[in-house]
Design an enzyme around this catalytic site. Structure first.
Site, short mmCIF file in Angstrom:
data_model
loop_
_atom_site.label_atom_id
_atom_site.label_comp_id
_atom_site.label_asym_id
_atom_site.label_seq_id
_atom_site.Cartn_x
_atom_site.Cartn_y
_atom_site.Cartn_z
N ASP A 1 -7.66 14.27 -73.68
CA ASP A 1 -7.15 12.74 -73.84
C ASP A 1 -6.04 12.58 -72.66
O ASP A 1 -5.20 13.15 -72.89
CB ASP A 1 -6.68 12.45 -75.17
CG ASP A 1 -6.19 11.19 -75.37
OD1 ASP A 1 -6.29 10.24 -74.19
OD2 ASP A 1 -5.79 10.62 -76.59
N LYS B 1 -2.42 5.90 -65.16
CA LYS B 1 -3.62 5.46 -65.51
C LYS B 1 -4.13 4.11 -65.13
O LYS B 1 -5.36 3.81 -64.96
CB LYS B 1 -3.90 6.02 -67.12
CG LYS B 1 -5.41 5.68 -67.56
CD LYS B 1 -5.31 6.29 -68.98
CE LYS B 1 -6.88 6.02 -69.60
NZ LYS B 1 -6.69 6.52 -71.11
N GLU C 1 -13.51 6.49 -74.75
CA GLU C 1 -12.48 6.98 -75.96
C GLU C 1 -12.84 6.67 -77.18
O GLU C 1 -12.91 7.22 -78.22
CB GLU C 1 -11.12 6.26 -75.58
CG GLU C 1 -10.62 7.11 -74.47
CD GLU C 1 -9.28 6.13 -73.88
OE1 GLU C 1 -8.69 5.36 -74.41
OE2 GLU C 1 -8.75 6.78 -72.71
N ASP D 1 -8.00 0.44 -81.22
CA ASP D 1 -7.01 1.29 -80.39
C ASP D 1 -5.65 0.84 -79.73
O ASP D 1 -5.74 -0.27 -78.76
CB ASP D 1 -7.72 1.89 -79.34
CG ASP D 1 -7.04 3.12 -78.57
OD1 ASP D 1 -5.71 3.07 -78.77
OD2 ASP D 1 -7.62 3.83 -77.77
P1 ADP Z 1 -1.53 6.17 -75.29
O1 ADP Z 1 -3.15 6.26 -75.86
O2 ADP Z 1 -1.28 4.94 -74.74
O3 ADP Z 1 -1.50 7.34 -74.34
P2 ADP Z 1 -0.74 7.11 -77.85
O4 ADP Z 1 -1.73 6.87 -78.87
O5 ADP Z 1 0.04 8.28 -78.03
O6 ADP Z 1 -0.73 6.38 -76.45
O7 ADP Z 1 0.34 5.74 -78.48
C1 ADP Z 1 1.78 5.91 -78.20
C2 ADP Z 1 2.51 4.86 -78.95
O8 ADP Z 1 2.56 5.13 -80.32
C3 ADP Z 1 3.91 4.58 -78.44
O9 ADP Z 1 4.35 3.32 -78.31
C4 ADP Z 1 4.91 5.18 -79.68
O10 ADP Z 1 5.86 4.54 -79.96
C5 ADP Z 1 3.76 4.78 -80.70
N1 ADP Z 1 3.75 5.52 -81.79
C6 ADP Z 1 3.97 6.90 -82.14
N2 ADP Z 1 4.07 7.17 -83.47
C7 ADP Z 1 4.42 6.09 -84.28
C8 ADP Z 1 4.77 5.67 -85.41
N3 ADP Z 1 4.72 6.63 -86.30
N4 ADP Z 1 4.91 4.55 -85.75
C9 ADP Z 1 4.76 3.32 -84.95
N5 ADP Z 1 4.31 3.56 -83.53
C10 ADP Z 1 4.27 4.95 -83.35
MG MG Z 2 -5.05 6.40 -76.20
#
Ligand code: ADP
Ligand code: MG
Length: 585
Positions: A6, A68, A161, A184
């Protein structure tokens, strides 16, 4: 072996399908999520992930995040506002006198993931499945593939995705023509995709979103709230970054906690910040941002020609959906409780791993052997069978339990793996055994986790880990599911036939263990405290102890249980005195 990746805007993950299980691989610090941040050091070396994110505050000019958004884009496309160069030419990023393409930068992230996986696996990994948003066009997909190649991978497949997420949630097992909404919300982007299952393959019916809407916006809103509550004046760029970081941390913790205190020593000059923040307060400022996802959900439904009630499932993807408020608004938008069964920030990677396993040809046998014919477990103290995976569990499956030492000074355990339906381990089949050693511990102090993983091919892997010292042992047993029908029938018949005796044997053993623990304890207490008790009471306790001993010798279950409970009653005062003395001491 093909890796599943991912490659996210905020975080990236890698995993492989290993002996029956999709596994996401962690770096040396135990993190499965690698921030998608790249920092270029003056000496020419490159930092990726957490280390790069730490450098971002100090050296924003030589650190890149969220590339990205730019991969496969040309100047003039969305996301390239404010960049200089000829319209229509490929985007490049000036860093330390070089002009880097977004795919070159992304390849640094992929190289890092590859290194994490190779370290964990102990062998090279050269093939990968990489995920991209459903709305990525051909140029963006091709650029992502190029990034993979620059990192040394042969890219076997570019996977959408939402499709990956649906696989991770096991939705390919739904009936044909099922419809699924994938919500998402990540760090900087939001997508809502509607999928339809068509002969085992997901088709994307519609996708809408906002490439500038995500957890980062929530962090900003919470930082503003904190600044307002603490009446902060103007901040230096460094302090403002610290404030946003603590806002993100608070946001993530408030997904599970109701309130917390934020402390930022010396935030501006000599003044420090300390305030209480509740989940309710952050929800109030986050709500307007989260509400912006609604319109995209409705448009996707409309594009797909569906109503909310036509959906069979709504699944959550992206770290931001861990927020209870997000889960609540998704339930409202679709008038349906979202499926919460997977970790939302790992679902896409997990799905990429499953797709990789399908390409490897490793996942096709899943439906051949679908349940465990007999229970699997281990022998515990006193020769009892302790079931870990019950009979008729769908495989692949994984289950575990924590065990402790029954005897003081014990410095190891023998893990005996059993199969069968009988209460006493001697009546079940022994599949194997091994020892796990630990430093001698007081009774009940050792912590040994035992985990059974049964893969789709019926191979049982038993892992025992001393969680204090971290030592572990793994054995593999090949024959766990290959049992003839007659043998299974004989075992089941035996367990029915002997059900009453078996139960009696278990109850007796449990009572015996209790007696063996209680008798010496009562004796020791009497030795210390007999003088503090009326002589008649001492005589009574001795008589009841003697009855326990004799019931034990006579092997009589009911009598033993009664004798134990009588002894329990008779020693109430003694026990209280013992505690009083200990307290005084
Ligand atoms: P991406 O798909 O954009 O690469 P992610 O799916 O890893 O990113 O999401 C990252 C986001 O999720 C960040 O903004 C992070 O602060 C938020 N996040 C991660 N854990 C939590 C949580 N427990 N509660 C709320 N937000 C969260
Ligand atoms: Mg993602």
């Amino acid at each position: 072996m093909i890796a599943g990746i991912d490659l996210g805007t905020t975080n990236s993950l890698i995993g492989v399908y290993d002996s029956g299980f999709p596994t996401l691989l962690a770096d040396a610090d135990g993190n499965r999520l690698t921030p998608s941040v790249v920092h270029y050091v003056a000496n020419g070396s490159v930092l990726v992930g957490r280390e790069a994110r730490r450098m971002e505050a100090l050296h924003p000019e030589s650190t890149l995040s969220s590339v990205k958004r730019l991969i496969g884009r040309r100047l003039g496309d969305e996301g390239t506002e404010g960049m200089t160069g000829a319209m229509g030419s490929a985007v490049t990023l000036p860093i330390r006198g070089r002009n880097l393409t977004p795919e070159e930068v992304s390849s640094e992230i992929l190289k890092r993931l590859k290194a994490i996986a190779e370290t964990r696996l102990g062998h090279p990994l050269s093939q990968a499945v990489i995920t991209v948003p459903a709305y990525f066009n051909d140029a963006q997909r091709a650029a992502t593939k190029r990034a993979g190649e620059l990192a040394g991978f042969t890219v076997e497949r570019i996977l959408a995705e939402p499709t990956a997420a649906a696989l991770a949630y096991g939705l390919d097992k739904l009936r044909d023509r099922s419809k699924v909404a994938v919500y998402d919300l990540g760090g900087g982007t939001f997508d809502l995709s509607i999928l339809q299952l068509d002969n085992g393959v997901f088709e994307v019916l519609a996708t809408h979103g906002d490439t500038r809407l995500g957890g980062d916006d929530l962090d900003e809103a919470i930082a503003t709230l904190i600044a307002r509550k603490a009446k902060l004046g103007d901040l230096t760029p460094e302090s403002s970054i610290r404030l946003t970081e603590s806002a993100r941390e608070a946001k993530e913790r408030l997904s599970t906690e109701e309130s917390l205190t934020i402390r930022l020593p010396f935030l501006s000059g000599s003044s420090s910040l300390e305030i209480l923040l509740t989940r309710g307060e952050i929800e109030e400022v986050c709500d307007p941002i989260i509400r912006r996802t609604r319109a995209h959900c409705l448009r996707s439904l409309e594009d797909a020609g569906l109503k909310a009630e036509d959906l069979d499932q709504v699944i959550l993807v992206g770290g931001s959906t861990r927020m209870p408020l997000v889960q609540k608004s998704v339930a409202e938008i679709f008038a349906k409780e979202p499926n919460l069964s997977q970790h939302p920030d790992e679902a896409v990677a997990l799905g990429a791993v499953l797709q990789a396993a399908i390409l490897e040809g490793n996942l096709q046998h899943v439906t051949l052997l679908d349940v465990t014919p007999l229970s699997l477990g281990i022998e515990t103290f006193g020769g009892l069978m302790n079931v870990i995976i019950p009979r008729n569990t769908t495989i692949p499956t994984k289950a575990g339990e924590m065990f402790t030492n029954a005897v003081a000074g014990q410095s190891g355990m023998t893990i005996t793996i059993l199969q069968g339906e009988r209460e006493m381990s001697a009546d079940n089949w022994k599949l194997g055994s091994f020892d796990i050693l630990f430093p001698p511990a007081p009774k009940g102090a050792a912590r040994v986790g035992v985990q059974f993983s049964l893969d789709a091919n019926g191979i049982l892997e038993v892992l025992a880990r001393d969680t204090t010292a971290g030592t572990e042992k793994i054995v593999e047993i090949k024959s766990a599911v290959e049992v003839s029908d007659e043998a299974v029938e004989a075992m089941l018949a035996g367990s029915l036939e002997h059900a009453f005796e078996d139960m009696d044997a278990r109850i007796f053993t449990e009572a015996r263990l209790k007696a063996e623990e209680m008798l010496p304890a009562v004796e020791a207490a009497l030795e210390q405290l007999a003088g503090d008790l009326p002589p008649t009471e001492v005589t009574d306790i001795r008589a009841k102890s003697a009855e326990v001993t004799s019931a034990l010798e006579a092997n009589e279950t009911t009598r033993l249980k009664q004798a134990l409970s009588a002894l329990d009653q008779a020693t109430q005062t003694l026990a209280t005195k013992l505690i009083e003395r200990a307290m005084k001491g």
